[in-house]
Design a protein around this motif. Structure first.
Motif, PDB file in Angstrom:
ATOM      1  N   SER A  89       3.559  -6.972   7.687  1.00 24.89           N
ATOM      2  CA  SER A  89       3.284  -6.317   6.503  1.00 24.89           C
ATOM      3  C   SER A  89       4.508  -5.700   5.864  1.00 24.89           C
ATOM      4  O   SER A  89       4.732  -5.841   4.700  1.00 24.89           O
ATOM      5  CB  SER A  89       2.020  -5.136   6.594  1.00 24.89           C
ATOM      6  N   ALA A  90       5.276  -5.209   6.633  1.00 20.88           N
ATOM      7  CA  ALA A  90       6.591  -4.517   6.227  1.00 20.88           C
ATOM      8  C   ALA A  90       7.535  -5.632   5.602  1.00 20.88           C
ATOM      9  O   ALA A  90       8.082  -5.539   4.762  1.00 20.88           O
ATOM     10  CB  ALA A  90       7.131  -3.698   7.307  1.00 20.88           C
ATOM     11  N   PHE A  91       7.610  -6.749   6.585  1.00 19.66           N
ATOM     12  CA  PHE A  91       8.270  -7.834   6.157  1.00 19.66           C
ATOM     13  C   PHE A  91       8.013  -8.316   4.925  1.00 19.66           C
ATOM     14  O   PHE A  91       8.911  -8.838   3.937  1.00 19.66           O
ATOM     15  CB  PHE A  91       8.100  -8.996   7.099  1.00 19.66           C
ATOM     16  N   ALA A  92       6.614  -8.494   4.587  1.00 17.69           N
ATOM     17  CA  ALA A  92       5.959  -9.179   3.344  1.00 17.69           C
ATOM     18  C   ALA A  92       6.722  -8.287   2.099  1.00 17.69           C
ATOM     19  O   ALA A  92       7.079  -8.954   0.978  1.00 17.69           O
ATOM     20  CB  ALA A  92       4.611  -9.471   3.386  1.00 17.69           C
ATOM     21  N   ILE A  93       6.652  -6.989   2.212  1.00 22.96           N
ATOM     22  CA  ILE A  93       6.780  -5.954   1.361  1.00 22.96           C
ATOM     23  C   ILE A  93       8.311  -6.079   0.889  1.00 22.96           C
ATOM     24  O   ILE A  93       8.815  -6.159  -0.267  1.00 22.96           O
ATOM     25  CB  ILE A  93       6.276  -4.416   1.766  1.00 22.96           C
ATOM     26  N   ILE A  94       8.947  -6.077   2.199  1.00 23.95           N
ATOM     27  CA  ILE A  94      10.376  -6.505   1.967  1.00 23.95           C
ATOM     28  C   ILE A  94      10.938  -7.603   1.237  1.00 23.95           C
ATOM     29  O   ILE A  94      11.887  -7.492   0.421  1.00 23.95           O
ATOM     30  CB  ILE A  94      11.214  -6.236   3.204  1.00 23.95           C
ATOM     31  N   ILE A  95      10.445  -8.741   1.367  1.00 26.37           N
ATOM     32  CA  ILE A  95      10.466  -9.915   0.547  1.00 26.37           C
ATOM     33  C   ILE A  95      10.199  -9.853  -0.794  1.00 26.37           C
ATOM     34  O   ILE A  95      11.044 -10.176  -1.609  1.00 26.37           O
ATOM     35  CB  ILE A  95       9.564 -11.156   1.245  1.00 26.37           C
ATOM     36  N   ILE A  96       9.060  -9.110  -1.177  1.00 29.85           N
ATOM     37  CA  ILE A  96       8.678  -9.054  -2.601  1.00 29.85           C
ATOM     38  C   ILE A  96       9.747  -7.991  -3.101  1.00 29.85           C
ATOM     39  O   ILE A  96       9.990  -8.103  -4.209  1.00 29.85           O
ATOM     40  CB  ILE A  96       7.215  -8.231  -2.616  1.00 29.85           C
ATOM     41  N   THR A  97      10.009  -6.775  -2.403  1.00 34.03           N
ATOM     42  CA  THR A  97      11.116  -6.168  -2.916  1.00 34.03           C
ATOM     43  C   THR A  97      12.277  -6.749  -3.423  1.00 34.03           C
ATOM     44  O   THR A  97      12.943  -6.232  -4.540  1.00 34.03           O
ATOM     45  CB  THR A  97      11.173  -4.586  -1.866  1.00 34.03           C
ATOM     46  N   ILE A  98      12.889  -7.692  -2.368  1.00 35.17           N
ATOM     47  CA  ILE A  98      13.909  -8.313  -2.821  1.00 35.17           C
ATOM     48  C   ILE A  98      13.900  -9.168  -4.079  1.00 35.17           C
ATOM     49  O   ILE A  98      14.760  -9.300  -4.848  1.00 35.17           O
ATOM     50  CB  ILE A  98      14.315  -9.072  -1.451  1.00 35.17           C
ATOM     51  N   GLY A  99      12.726  -9.857  -4.101  1.00 35.39           N
ATOM     52  CA  GLY A  99      12.425 -10.574  -5.322  1.00 35.39           C
ATOM     53  C   GLY A  99      12.481  -9.781  -6.623  1.00 35.39           C
ATOM     54  O   GLY A  99      13.093 -10.130  -7.500  1.00 35.39           O
ATOM     55  N   VAL A 100      11.881  -8.598  -6.376  1.00 37.57           N
ATOM     56  CA  VAL A 100      11.776  -7.586  -7.483  1.00 37.57           C
ATOM     57  C   VAL A 100      13.292  -7.122  -7.906  1.00 37.57           C
ATOM     58  O   VAL A 100      13.846  -7.052  -9.281  1.00 37.57           O
ATOM     59  CB  VAL A 100      10.838  -6.444  -7.327  1.00 37.57           C
ATOM     60  N   TYR A 143      -1.981  -7.726   0.992  1.00 38.48           N
ATOM     61  CA  TYR A 143      -1.529  -8.325   2.421  1.00 38.48           C
ATOM     62  C   TYR A 143      -1.587  -7.401   3.327  1.00 38.48           C
ATOM     63  O   TYR A 143      -2.050  -7.608   4.478  1.00 38.48           O
ATOM     64  CB  TYR A 143       0.192  -8.886   2.227  1.00 38.48           C
ATOM     65  N   LEU A 144      -1.304  -6.105   3.132  1.00 36.02           N
ATOM     66  CA  LEU A 144      -1.380  -4.720   4.106  1.00 36.02           C
ATOM     67  C   LEU A 144      -2.807  -4.942   4.449  1.00 36.02           C
ATOM     68  O   LEU A 144      -3.110  -4.743   5.703  1.00 36.02           O
ATOM     69  CB  LEU A 144      -0.719  -3.604   3.462  1.00 36.02           C
ATOM     70  N   LEU A 145      -3.724  -4.762   3.497  1.00 39.19           N
ATOM     71  CA  LEU A 145      -4.996  -4.948   3.794  1.00 39.19           C
ATOM     72  C   LEU A 145      -5.424  -5.872   4.453  1.00 39.19           C
ATOM     73  O   LEU A 145      -6.416  -5.846   5.718  1.00 39.19           O
ATOM     74  CB  LEU A 145      -5.792  -4.802   2.540  1.00 39.19           C
ATOM     75  N   TRP A 146      -5.323  -7.155   4.364  1.00 33.83           N
ATOM     76  CA  TRP A 146      -5.721  -8.276   5.167  1.00 33.83           C
ATOM     77  C   TRP A 146      -4.910  -8.353   6.367  1.00 33.83           C
ATOM     78  O   TRP A 146      -5.653  -8.619   7.521  1.00 33.83           O
ATOM     79  CB  TRP A 146      -5.005  -9.619   4.486  1.00 33.83           C
ATOM     80  N   GLU A 147      -3.791  -7.704   6.800  1.00 36.01           N
ATOM     81  CA  GLU A 147      -3.452  -7.537   8.216  1.00 36.01           C
ATOM     82  C   GLU A 147      -4.019  -6.498   8.847  1.00 36.01           C
ATOM     83  O   GLU A 147      -4.578  -6.708  10.054  1.00 36.01           O
ATOM     84  CB  GLU A 147      -1.983  -6.988   8.150  1.00 36.01           C
ATOM     85  N   LEU A 148      -4.637  -5.513   8.299  1.00 36.25           N
ATOM     86  CA  LEU A 148      -5.391  -4.276   8.938  1.00 36.25           C
ATOM     87  C   LEU A 148      -6.600  -4.905   8.925  1.00 36.25           C
ATOM     88  O   LEU A 148      -7.248  -4.651  10.147  1.00 36.25           O
ATOM     89  CB  LEU A 148      -5.474  -3.187   8.008  1.00 36.25           C
TER      90      LEU A 148
END
Length: 287
Positions: free
Chosen positions: A37-48, A122-127
């Motif tokens: 989840s953290a990795f996905a958030i980091i990828i989105i953050t880099i895109g933003v 995505y965080l909800l899905w992982e949980l």
């Protein structure tokens, strides 16, 4: 006898070790869900961060511009109601930066905030993937739409906070003055924190039916209790609407409170459905 005691002690020790291993295995599994989840958030953050100029001008600063969608709709509604005063021609938002690294940290923090918001589903899905194996088949079927409904309600709340509450609050607060001798100059941190708080807080409030679903399953809350306390809920909702929207007019307060009333009524229906399912399960067990 002593040999039997030793054997029993060894068996008990092995069981406790298996339980400890199982516990640590679950912790390890949860850790990897959170890491992904953290990795996905980091990828989105880099895109933003990479497309920050467009996002800053079009999304973050959107509610501070008279051309924003909400203000245009207000103007059209004013024309339909023959109330030209609803049109917004100018918003007195003058932003300043008071720190050397303020704009750089602003870009990082706001990119991360948007990354967390967009990565929330995505965080909800992982949980859900972590919790799902521990549920029985019927419980899995009953909670199969958890990720979808939680994401939908959160997105709906974020949109309502961004397109309704934030622009109305900015319009009122930016033009509010105690004296003509005082000029309104807002720090960029203050502006972004206000928009983010109003938007994300509304997204969290819209998760009310999910919270009611969980409490109803635990037996803490029932539809009967919610119906009997409806009058108190109305007062609390009006207080929340007054706090969330600092604008003094009743129109804004009504616009904000109506969705909260709807959410409360939806929560009653959710609690009633949970009670029917629990009663049906109890009847099946009796048979």
């Amino acid at each position: 006898m002593s040999d039997n005691r030793i054997v029993r002690a060894i068996k008990e020790k092995s069981k406790s070790m298996e339980a400890e291993m199982s516990f640590f295995d679950h912790i390890e599994e949860l850790r990897w869900h959170l890491v992904r989840s953290a990795f996905a958030i980091i990828i989105i953050t880099i895109g933003v961060f990479a497309f920050y100029d467009e996002i800053f001008d079009g999304v973050i600063m959107g509610p501070s511009k008279p051309t924003f969608w909400t203000y245009r709709m207000m103007c059209e509604l004013g024309a339909w109601l023959n109330r030209p005063g609803m049109c917004v021609d100018k918003i007195n938002v003058k932003l300043i930066n008071t720190e050397m690294a303020g704009q750089f940290t602003l870009q990082i923090n706001s990119s991360l905030l948007i990354g967390v918001t967009l990565g929330f589903p995505y965080l909800l899905w992982e949980l859900w993937r972590f919790i799902k194996p521990a549920l029985h088949e019927k419980e899995r079927k009953a909670a199969s739409g958890f990720v979808f409904y939680a994401t939908f309600l959160f997105a709906l709340g974020v949109m309502f906070g961004y397109f309704v509450i934030s622009p109305m609050s900015i319009k009122f607060l930016s033009g509010y003055t105690v004296s003509d001798t005082i000029q309104n100059l807002f720090t960029i941190d203050s502006y972004i924190s206000s928009v983010a708080t109003l938007t994300l807080a509304t997204g969290a409030v819209f998760e009310l039916p999910i919270l009611i679903y969980i409490l109803a399953n635990l037996g803490i809350l029932t539809a009967k209790i919610m119906r009997s306390t409806r009058r108190y809920a109305i007062v609390i909702i009006l207080i929340i609407a007054a706090i969330v929207t600092p604008t003094p007019d009743m129109l804004t307060m009504t616009v904000v409170s109506i969705p909260l009333f709807v959410l409360y009524e939806v929560g009653i229906l959710v609690a009633a459905v949970v009670e029917k399912r629990k009663l049906k399960r109890a009847q099946e067990l009796d048979l």
